[in-house]
Design a protein around this motif. Structure first.
Motif, short mmCIF file in Angstrom:
data_model
loop_
_atom_site.label_atom_id
_atom_site.label_comp_id
_atom_site.label_asym_id
_atom_site.label_seq_id
_atom_site.Cartn_x
_atom_site.Cartn_y
_atom_site.Cartn_z
N LEU A 285 0.90 -1.24 0.29
CA LEU A 285 0.04 0.03 0.10
C LEU A 285 0.73 0.34 -0.06
O LEU A 285 0.99 2.21 -1.31
CB LEU A 285 -0.55 0.08 1.22
N LEU A 286 1.74 1.11 0.62
CA LEU A 286 2.75 1.93 1.33
C LEU A 286 3.21 2.57 -0.52
O LEU A 286 4.20 3.92 -0.87
CB LEU A 286 3.75 2.00 2.01
N ALA A 292 -1.19 6.07 1.89
CA ALA A 292 -0.68 6.12 3.38
C ALA A 292 -1.39 5.89 4.07
O ALA A 292 -1.10 5.32 5.32
CB ALA A 292 -0.22 7.04 3.18
N ALA A 293 -2.97 6.40 4.45
CA ALA A 293 -3.61 6.28 5.37
C ALA A 293 -4.17 4.65 5.89
O ALA A 293 -3.87 4.21 6.74
CB ALA A 293 -5.13 7.10 5.36
N LEU A 329 1.91 11.34 4.41
CA LEU A 329 1.16 11.67 5.64
C LEU A 329 1.55 12.73 6.48
O LEU A 329 0.76 13.89 6.54
CB LEU A 329 0.59 11.04 6.33
N ASP A 330 2.36 13.26 6.22
CA ASP A 330 2.96 15.14 6.46
C ASP A 330 2.96 14.95 8.11
O ASP A 330 2.53 16.07 8.55
CB ASP A 330 2.17 16.36 5.82
N ARG A 331 3.35 13.99 8.69
CA ARG A 331 3.46 13.50 10.50
C ARG A 331 4.99 13.88 10.72
O ARG A 331 4.86 12.67 10.91
CB ARG A 331 2.18 12.71 10.21
N ALA A 332 5.79 14.34 10.18
CA ALA A 332 7.01 13.95 10.24
C ALA A 332 7.22 13.29 11.90
O ALA A 332 7.86 13.21 12.73
CB ALA A 332 8.14 15.61 10.45
N ASP A 362 12.56 13.90 3.55
CA ASP A 362 11.23 14.25 3.40
C ASP A 362 10.87 15.25 4.22
O ASP A 362 9.74 15.59 4.46
CB ASP A 362 10.73 12.53 3.40
N SER A 363 11.57 15.47 5.42
CA SER A 363 10.61 16.11 6.74
C SER A 363 11.56 17.71 6.79
O SER A 363 12.93 17.46 6.44
CB SER A 363 11.05 15.31 8.39
N SER A 364 11.29 19.13 7.00
CA SER A 364 11.84 19.74 6.91
C SER A 364 11.82 20.03 9.09
O SER A 364 12.14 21.69 8.86
CB SER A 364 10.76 20.64 6.48
N SER A 365 11.05 20.18 9.49
CA SER A 365 11.17 20.18 10.67
C SER A 365 12.60 19.61 11.44
O SER A 365 13.08 17.95 11.09
CB SER A 365 9.88 19.74 11.35
N PHE A 366 13.10 19.66 12.66
CA PHE A 366 13.82 19.28 13.46
C PHE A 366 14.21 19.39 14.98
O PHE A 366 13.91 20.03 15.42
CB PHE A 366 15.34 19.87 13.06
N SER A 367 12.53 18.09 15.31
CA SER A 367 12.41 17.81 15.99
C SER A 367 12.89 17.43 17.11
O SER A 367 13.98 16.45 17.17
CB SER A 367 10.25 17.39 16.13
#
Length: 931
Positions: A285-286, A292-293, A329-332, A362-367
Motif C-alpha cells: 500500500l505504501l 499511506a492512510a 502523511l506529512d506527520r514528521a 522528506d521532513s522539514s522539521s528538526f524535532s
C-alpha cells in the motif's frame, strides 16, 4: 502392402527400439547416459511422426503405454537417488514418456490409465517448474488438465482407483498451484487467476481431511505472498495489493478440527503467516501513491493483533513501515517518535540509518524526538566513526536547513579529539563539510559557507589546510570583511609560505580596498614569482581592470610584455592565445578605458592606439603566429586585431588624422594577411591597403610632415594590387565577368589618388573612371570626395560636379535607387555652385529628379525642405535688392519643390501669394522700363 501398413510396421519397429533404449537406461544406475537419452529423444520424435494421422493398433497402444510406464517407473526410482545436477536430463527422459502417452487418445484409455497419464504429464511439468523452464511446464500442465478431470470425478464420487481421495486431492492441488506459478512467471494473469480460483475451490470442498485442507491453504497463501513480494519488487504494487487481500481472505478460512492434536501449532503458524501478510500488505500500500492512510491503518491492525507477541525483528519492520507512512502523511513529528522508539529498541544500525535517511530527506522539521534519536544512534555507535560520518552526510544533504547544518557541525566538532590525524575518517568528514560549504559558496551564501569551511579547517591536513584557509578568505572577501580575509590569508601563508595563489588573493584584497600602491607591489611580486603562471598574472591584470585600477593593470601588462620580449622563443601559449597577443589585447583595451577615465584628448588616444597596433604587427612579424597567437582560437584573435585596427582607423579618418588612419589601415591589412587565404581575407586585405594608400595621399598636416609619403602610398597600393591578383588567382575558373574592369578601375583610382596628392588631376583620368562600368554611383561619390579634399591645377570643383552629376544619373538609372544618396549628391551640387545660374539649375535638376523617382519612393523630407528653403531665401535676397526677375526665378523653383514637401504645406499659400506679388512687381517694372 499399403502405405498405411508400411507406416504402421515402421511405428511398431520404432516403439520396439524405444523399449530397447529404455531397458538399457534402466539397467544403469546414477545419471542417465547422455548418448542413450539423445537416441531415445530422436527415436520418440520419429515415432511421433510415424503415428501422426494414423490410428494405433491395440498392440501399438499397449507397447506405447508399456514404454511410457517403464520410463515413469525409472523416474520414480531415480528421483530419490538422482543428484540435483541430473534433474535436467531426467526431465528430458520424462518428457519422452509424455510424448509417448500423448500418442494414445484419451478415449482409448481406462479411467485408471487416464489418471496415470495425467500423473505423468503433471509430474513432468513439475520437473520443468523446478528447472524454471516454465514454457515446457505449461505445455505439460495444459495437456494434463483434460486427463486430470478423472481425479475430480473420483473425488466427487469419493473413490479414486489406485489411490485415496486425499492423494488425488493433493495431486489436483499440486497441478493447480504449479500451473498458477508457471502462469505468473509467464505473465499469463488470466490463467493464473483461473488456477488460483480452482485451487481455492478445491480447498474449500471437503475432499480431504481438515488437516490436509489446512496445509493446502497454508501453502497457497505462502505462494500468493511470495508472488506479491515479487510484484512489489517489480513496482506492480496494485497487483500485489489485490493478491495480498485475496491471501488475507484465504487465511480467514484456514481451520483445523478442534480435536486435532496439532491445533495449537496450526493456530500459531497461521498467526505468524497472517502478520507477515499484513506487513506485506502495508508495504504494498505504501508503494501505491495515496494509500499511506490505509497502510497506517494496516499497521495499527498488526499492532493490535500482535500485542507484544511479535519478535523484535518483526516489530522493527513495523516501525519502519509506520515511519514511511507518517512521512507520506506529512506527520514528521509522529514519524520522529517512531524513529525514537526504533532507536530505543536496539534495532539493527542499518535499519536505523535507512529510517533516519528517509526522515531527513522528506521532513522539514528538526524535532526533539529526532534529535534524541540521533543522540541514541551516535551514542550506541560512538566507537564507529563511519556511522558518525554517515549521519553527518545525511544532515548535510538537506538543502537550506540551517538547524541540520549546525547539528552536523556540532557532531563534527565533538569528533576532533577522538579521530586520529590523517585517517580515512578524518578525510571523509573534511570532504563532507567542504562539499556542503562549496555548494553554499556557489550560491553566494558566504556566511553559512564560512562556518562550514571553518569546521572543515579543523580536519584539514597538509596542502588542504592552506587551500581551506584561502577559500575561507574568499568567503570573507565576498562579505567585504577584509580583516578576517587577511587573517585567513595569514594562516594560508603559514601553512604554505610563498604561494602565488595567496599573493594573488592579497592583491585582490588591496584592489577591493582601493590600495593601488600595495596592489602594484603584489603584482610586482607575482611577476617575479616563478610559480606564477602567465594565466595568473593575466587574471591579476583583469582583476585590476575590474576594480578600476587601470594604471596598475597597464604597468603590469607592460612588465609582462617586456619579459616576453626577453624570453623570446620560450614564450608559452596559453588558453586564450600566445602571451604577446593577450598582452597587446589587454593593453589596447586599458588604453581606451584610461583615456575615457582621464578624459584624454582624441589625438593622444589615437596616437597611443596606433603605436600599439603597429607594435603588435611588428611583434607578430618578428615572433611568428605560434608565439604571438598560440594555437587555439588563432583566427579569432587575428580577426580581433584586424577589426580593432580597422575601426580605430575609421575613427582617425573621421577626425581628419589621415596619417594615423593610414598606419592603422596598414596594420589591419597586415593582420588580415596572416589569416588563412580565402576570398574574404583577400578582399579585406585589398580594402585595407587601398584605404591606407588613400589616407597617405590625403592632404593633411600630418602627411605633409612625413618623409616619403608618396613612396609609402605607392607601397600600400602595390600591396593592394598584390592582394587583388591573389584573389583573381583564387577565383580563376570562377572569375566574375567584370573582374577585368574592376582591376582597371583600381589602377585608375590609384592614379587619381596619386594625382590628387601631387595636385595634378587631369580630366582624362576622371573621364576614364566615369566610363568604367565597374564604377557605380557610390564609388563615383567617393571619387568626388577625393577630388573635393584637395586642389589641383585643373580646378577640382568643376571635376567634382562632373563626377557628382554622373553619379546622380547612374542612381536614377539603377533599379535600386537610394533617395538618401540622391539627396546627398544634390546637396553637394548645391553647395559647390557659386553662381546664381548654377544654383538655379540645381533646383530645377532636383525638381526633375523627384519626379523621376520610382513610385513608392520619396525624397527625404528634411533634404527637400533644405533645398526649398535655400532657393526661397536666395529669391528673398534678390527681392530685397529689387532684382525681381532673379527673385521670381528662384521663388518659382522653390515653390515647385515645395509642392512635394509636406512639412511646408502650411506656408505654401503664403509662398504662392508672395510669388504672385513679386511676379506682378516684376511685370510692372518691365513695362516701365519698356516705356
Amino acid at each position: 502392402m499399403t502405405p498405411g501398413d508400411l507406416e504402421s510396421k515402421n511405428l511398431t519397429a520404432l516403439l520396439v527400439r524405444c523399449q530397447e533404449i529404455v531397458n538399457r537406461i534402466c539397467r544403469q544406475s546414477g545419471r542417465p547416459p547422455s548418448q542413450e537419452v539423445t537416441e531415445l529423444q530422436k527415436t520418440v520424435h520419429e515415432a511421433q511422426g510415424a503415428a501422426h494421422g494414423n490410428k494405433l493398433s491395440e498392440q501399438q497402444m499397449l507397447l506405447t503405454w508399456q514404454v511410457a510406464l517403464d520410463i515413469w517407473n525409472y523416474h520414480t526410482e531415480q528421483s530419490a537417488v538422482c543428484e540435483p545436477a541430473y534433474q535436467n536430463v531426467t526431465a528430458q527422459v520424462l518428457q519422452c514418456a509424455c510424448t509417448l502417452v500423448e500418442l494414445v487418445p484419451n478415449t482409448e484409455l481406462a479411467e485408471q490409465d487416464l489418471a496415470s497419464k495425467a500423473q505423468i504429464l503433471y509430474k513432468t511439468g513439475s520437473q520443468w517448474c523446478q528447472l524454471k523452464e516454465y514454457e515446457n511446464a505449461e505445455a505439460c500442465f495444459s495437456k494434463s488438465m483434460p486427463c486430470a478431470a478423472s481425479w475430480k470425478t473420483s473425488l466427487d464420487q469419493a473413490s479414486c482407483p489406485g489411490s485415496g481421495p486425499e492423494e488425488a486431492a493433493e495431486d489436483l492441488f499440486g497441478l493447480f498451484t504449479l500451473r498458477m506459478t508457471a502462469a505468473w512467471q509467464l505473465d499469463l494473469q488470466t490463467l493464473a487467476e483461473e488456477m488460483l480460483k480452482q485451487a481455492q475451490d478445491l480447498i474449500n470442498h471437503d475432499y480431504a481431511s481438515s488437516r490436509v485442507s489446512f496445509h493446502q491453504g497454508f501453502r497457497l497463501v505462502t505462494m500468493m505472498a511470495e508472488q506479491a513480494r515479487m510484484l512489489t519488487k517489480a513496482k506492480q504494487s496494485n497487483a500485489a495489493t489485490n493478491l495480498l487481500k485475496s491471501a488475507m481472505a484465504q487465511l480467514g478460512q484456514l481451520a483445523l478440527d478442534e480435536d486435532d492434536p496439532s491445533l495449537a501449532e496450526g493456530t500459531e503458524i497461521t498467526w505468524h503467516l497472517r502478520v507477515k501478510v499484513l506487513r506485506m500488505l502495508a508495504h504494498s500500500l505504501l508503494e501505491t501513491p495515496g494509500n499511506a492512510a490505509a497502510a497506517l491503518n494496516m499497521i495499527h491492525q498488526i499492532r493490535q493483533e500482535t500485542n507484544g507477541r511479535q519478535e523484535d525483528a518483526a516489530k522493527h519492520g513495523v516501525n519502519v513501515l509506520a515511519i514511511q507512512a507518517l512521512i507520506e502523511l506529512d506527520r514528521a513529528d509522529d514519524a520522529a517518535a517512531e524513529l525514537l522508539q526504533l532507536a530505543s529498541s536496539r534495532a539493527p544500525i542499518a535499519m536505523l540509518l535507512d529510517a533516519l535517511k528517509s526522515l531527513l530527506t522528506d521532513s522539514s522539521s528538526f524535532s526533539s524526538a529526532l534529535q534524541e534519536s540521533l543522540q541514541l544512534i551516535l551514542h550506541r555507535q560512538q566507537d564507529d566513526a563511519n556511522v558518525t560520518s554517515l549521519v553527518i552526510r545525511m544532515l548535510l544533504q538537506k538543502e537550506d536547513h540551517t538547524e541540520l547544518e549546525d547539528y552536523a557541525l556540532q557532531i563534527a566538532q565533538t569528533m576532533t579529539d577522538d579521530i586520529q590525524q590523517d585517517t580515512p575518517q578524518q578525510r571523509q568528514i573534511f570532504g563532507l563539510l567542504w562539499n556542503k560549504a562549496t555548494v553554499l559558496f556557489q550560491h553566494h551564501n558566504f556566511e553559512r559557507a564560512c562556518e562550514l569551511y571553518a569546521g572543515a579547517l579543523t580536519f584539514a591536513q597538509g596542502a588542504l589546510k592552506a587551500k581551506t584557509a584561502r577559500t575561507l578568505a574568499m568567503c570573507c572577501l565576498g562579505m567585504a570583511d577584509f580583516d578576517r580575509t587577511k587573517q585567513y590569508l595569514q594562516i594560508a601563508d603559514t601553512s604554505e609560505p610563498g604561494s602565488a595563489i595567496t599573493t594573488f588573493m592579497r592583491l585582490k584584497v588591496n584592489l577591493e580596498q582601493g590600495n593601488s600602491e600595495a596592489a602594484a607591489e603584489q603584482i610586482q611580486k607575482l611577476s617575479s614569482d616563478e610559480e606564477a603562471t602567465t594565466d595568473v598574472l593575466l587574471i591579476a591584470c583583469h582583476e585590476a581592470i575590474d576594480t578600476g585600477c587601470l594604471a596598475t593593470a597597464k604597468t603590469a601588462l607592460e612588465q609582462l610584455l617586456e619579459q616576453s620580449c626577453s624570453n623570446g622563443a620560450s614564450e608559452k601559449p596559453n588558453s586564450s592565445g600566445g602571451l604577446p597577443g593577450i598582452i597587446f589585447q589587454n593593453l589596447i583595451k586599458i588604453t581606451s578605458q584610461l583615456a575615457e577615465k582621464d578624459r584624454q584628448d582624441e589625438m593622444s588616444l589615437l596616437t597611443d592606439l596606433t603605436r600599439l597596433y603597429k607594435d603588435a604587427t611588428q611583434r607578430l612579424s618578428a615572433s611568428g603566429p605560434d608565439a604571438f597567437l598560440g594555437e587555439p582560437s588563432r583566427a579569432a584573435v587575428l580577426e580581433w586585431f584586424a577589426a580593432g585596427s580597422w575601426n580605430t582607423a575609421l575613427r582617425a579618418s573621421q577626425a581628419k588624422h589621415t596619417g594615423l588612419s593610414a598606419e592603422l589601415f596598414a596594420s589591419s591589412g597586415a593582420f588580415y594577411s596572416r589569416l588563412e587565404v580565402s576570398q574574404e581575407s583577400l578582399k579585406y586585405q585589398e580594402m585595407c591597403f587601398l584605404m591606407s594608400g588613400a589616407s597617405y595621399l590625403s592632404p593633411s598636416p600630418e602627411a605633409a610632415q612625413q618623409a616619403g609619403t608618396i613612396a609609402t602610398a605607392r607601397s600600400m597600393l602595390a600591396r593592394c594590387r598584390e592582394a587583388n591578383g591573389r584573389l583573381n588567382a583564387l577565383l580563376r575558373g570562377n572569375m566574375p565577368a567584370d573582374a577585368g574592369k574592376m582591376q582597371l578601375y583600381l589602377e585608375l583610382q590609384q592614379e587619381l589618388q596619386i594625382g590628387i596628392a601631387q595636385k595634378d588631376v587631369s580630366l582624362e583620368i576622371v573621364d576614364r573612371c566615369i566610363k568604367n562600368d565597374y564604377c557605380g554611383p557610390m564609388l563615383l561619390a567617393w571619387i568626388s570626395d577625393l577630388l573635393s579634399s584637395g586642389s589641383s591645377k585643373g580646378g577640382n570643383s568643376a571635376l567634382t560636379k562632373t563626377v557628382l552629376n554622373c553619379a546622380l544619373n547612374k542612381w536614377l538609372e539603377s533599379e535600386n535607387v537610394s533617395p538618401d544618396e540622391v539627396a546627398k549628391i544634390l546637396r553637394r551640387l548645391m553647395e559647390l555652385s557659386q553662381k546664381d545660374q548654377e544654383k538655379l539649375e540645381v533646383l530645377h535638376q532636383a525638381s526633375n529628379t523627384i519626379k523621376r523617382l520610382p513610385r513608392g519612393m520619396t525624397y527625404p523630407a528634411r533634404e527637400l525642405q533644405w533645398l526649398t528653403v535655400s532657393g526661397w531665401n536666395r529669391g528673398s535676397i534678390h527681392c530685397k535688392f529689387e532684382r525681381l526677375q532673379d527673385a521670381s526665378a528662384f521663388m518659382s523653383a522653390a515653390l515647385d519643390l515645395g509642392r512635394h514637401c509636406a512639412t511646408l504645406e502650411d506656408q505654401r499659400k503664403l509662398m504662392e501669394e508672395t510669388l504672385m506679388t513679386v511676379q506682378a512687381q516684376s511685370a510692372t517694372s518691365c513695362n516701365v522700363d519698356g516705356s
